[in-house]
Design an enzyme around this catalytic site. Structure first.
Site, PDB file in Angstrom:
ATOM      1  N   ASP A  19       0.851  -1.181   0.000  1.00 56.48           N
ATOM      2  CA  ASP A  19       0.000   0.000   0.000  1.00 56.48           C
ATOM      3  C   ASP A  19       0.889   1.233   0.000  1.00 56.48           C
ATOM      4  OD1 ASP A  19      -2.030   1.824   0.289  1.00 56.48           O
ATOM      5  OD2 ASP A  19      -2.533   1.263   2.354  1.00 56.48           O
ATOM      6  N   ASP A 117      -3.397   2.271  -5.645  1.00 56.32           N
ATOM      7  CA  ASP A 117      -2.109   2.221  -4.934  1.00 56.32           C
ATOM      8  C   ASP A 117      -1.968   1.016  -4.021  1.00 56.32           C
ATOM      9  OD1 ASP A 117      -3.899   3.050  -2.951  1.00 56.32           O
ATOM     10  OD2 ASP A 117      -2.342   4.152  -1.895  1.00 56.32           O
ATOM     11  N   GLU A 118      -2.717  -0.034  -4.311  1.00 54.00           N
ATOM     12  CA  GLU A 118      -2.708  -1.212  -3.431  1.00 54.00           C
ATOM     13  C   GLU A 118      -2.763  -2.490  -4.248  1.00 54.00           C
ATOM     14  OE1 GLU A 118      -5.460  -1.958   0.032  1.00 54.00           O
ATOM     15  OE2 GLU A 118      -5.922   0.112  -0.483  1.00 54.00           O
TER      16      GLU A 118
HETATM   17 MG   LIG Z   1      -2.356   4.030   0.227  1.00 49.68          MG
END
Ligand SMILES: [Mg+2]
Length: 408
Positions: A19, A117-118
């Protein structure tokens, strides 16, 4: 030793969750050195405290003022008027996201991206090539830092659920590993809201039942939880006990969510179909809020007498799980649809192009009107939970009031 041999044979999985840290804000600080070390708020225009819409991402410096994702931008402004407020630049974020995902693919072919973003990767087979899970994770973090200039937090665990919990524990720039066999102990002290699917409402409900930590939930009987919360309660119990067998490939962000109704007899009266659309939109909205999902593409499914089936899709300008928005659009589509005088056998509503609500993909411009609608929807959920489905039907389903909200 026999025991040793046995544990060698047990194939323990290794799942890594990555993350990016305060992603949008971190990119802004990367591209604008003058923003570094300062509170940066990516989101809607604060208009000196009169702005509507919400915070998308706050830099860690801004978080010290209590500013966080999804907070109304006006409130963020009041907390820190001197913060740097910027609009998101999605193209830039997407380009970096692609770069990060490509780096991840170098560490495992089994990848499931769950947001911009993960992502999860399964490293059961690949960890040894990198000198073990810890060393793999360190190399991965270093490559991301070198190639993008950004930091990421990583969790490694025997399954996806724990890996995701782990990546969040030591942000920013964290690396947290839960060893096999330590799953229950790892989760036990954490608050129940860390469990997937436990939002504020469920959290309050579970607290009333006497549960505040995951460990407490893990110790109660699965049967009791299933009796009180349904199938989902049984699933929660498994998560609390660190059980999550889904393979990474199967994760995928949920692609769509839908509800439909088949009539006992084919329906000629469009009014009745419209009432069903109202009810389905409410139900779908409740399901989506329960699962923390918002969607952007609405599908209306119409099956006519004789089983002819049609679907019509529309894209919404923003991600939503708002019953009124979905209903409005569905009604519009339905009214334009030419049934050629045929009766309706089934009507259904679905949402796709889904995003998690808690992440950084929240609608930037959530209006106060939407916030008010969310409140009405929450109230409906509460009433349903208390008095059953029928009790919580919007007044307009019973009479002919055009806008249901005024009756609350
Ligand atoms: Mg994040």
């Amino acid at each position: 030793m026999a025991l040793q041999v046995m544990s060698d044979k047990v194939s323990t999985r290794l799942v890594l969750h990555l993350d990016m840290d305060a992603f949008y804000a971190a990119v802004e600080q990367l591209d604008h050195p003058e923003y570094r070390g300062k509170p940066v708020v990516v989101g809607a225009d604060p208009k000196a405290g009169r702005g509507r819409g919400v915070v998308s991402t706050a830099s860690y410096e801004a978080r010290k003022y209590g500013i966080h994702s999804a907070m109304p931008i006006s409130q963020a402004y009041r907390r820190c008027p001197q913060a740097i407020f910027v609009f998101p630049r999605f193209e830039r974020y997407t380009a970096i996201s692609r770069q990060v995902m490509n780096i991840l693919r170098d560490f495992s072919p089994q990848l499931a991206q769950i947001s911009i973003d993960e992502a999860f990767i399964e490293i059961t087979q690949t960890a040894n090539f990198h000198g073990g899970a810890k060393s793999l994770a360190e190399k991965l973090k270093a490559r991301i830092k070198n190639e993008t200039g950004l930091t990421a937090s990583v969790g490694v665990a025997p399954n996806m659920f724990i890996a995701k919990v782990a990546s969040d524990l030591q942000k920013p720039d964290g690396l947290t590993i839960c060893e096999a066999g330590r799953e229950k102990a790892f989760l036990a002290p954490l608050p129940i809201k860390k469990l997937w699917g436990v939002g504020p409402k469920t959290e309050a409900h579970l607290q009333k039942m006497g549960f505040s930590t995951i460990g407490q939930l893990a110790q109660c009987s699965q049967k009791m939880l299933a009796e009180r919360l349904g199938k989902w309660g049984a699933h929660l119990w498994e998560l609390a006990n660190g059980i999550d067998d889904r393979p990474v490939e199967d994760w995928g962000p949920r692609k769509s969510i839908s509800q439909e109704h088949t009539y006992d007899q084919d329906i000629a009266d469009p009014q009745i179909v419209e009432q069903t659309i109202w009810r389905i939109a409410d139900g779908l909205s409740a399901d989506m809020r329960q699962a923390d999902l918002k969607g952007q593409v609405l599908t209306l499914k119409i099956r006519l007498e004789g089983f002819e089936t049609f679907t019509r899709q529309r894209k919404l300008p923003e991600f939503t799980n708002d019953a009124a928005t979905m209903r409005q659009l569905a009604l519009e589509i339905f009214r334009k649809f030419d049934r050629q005088g045929k009766k309706v056998r089934l009507i259904g509503l679905g949402m796709s192009h889904l995003n998690n609500v808690g992440g950084e993909q929240l609608s930037l411009f959530q209006t106060e009107e939407q916030t008010r609608r969310d409140k009405v929807s929450n109230l409906l959920d509460t009433l349903r939970a208390k008095h059953g489905e029928e009790a919580a039907t919007r007044a307009s389903l019973l009479g002919n009031e055009p806008e249901g909200f005024t009756s609350f």
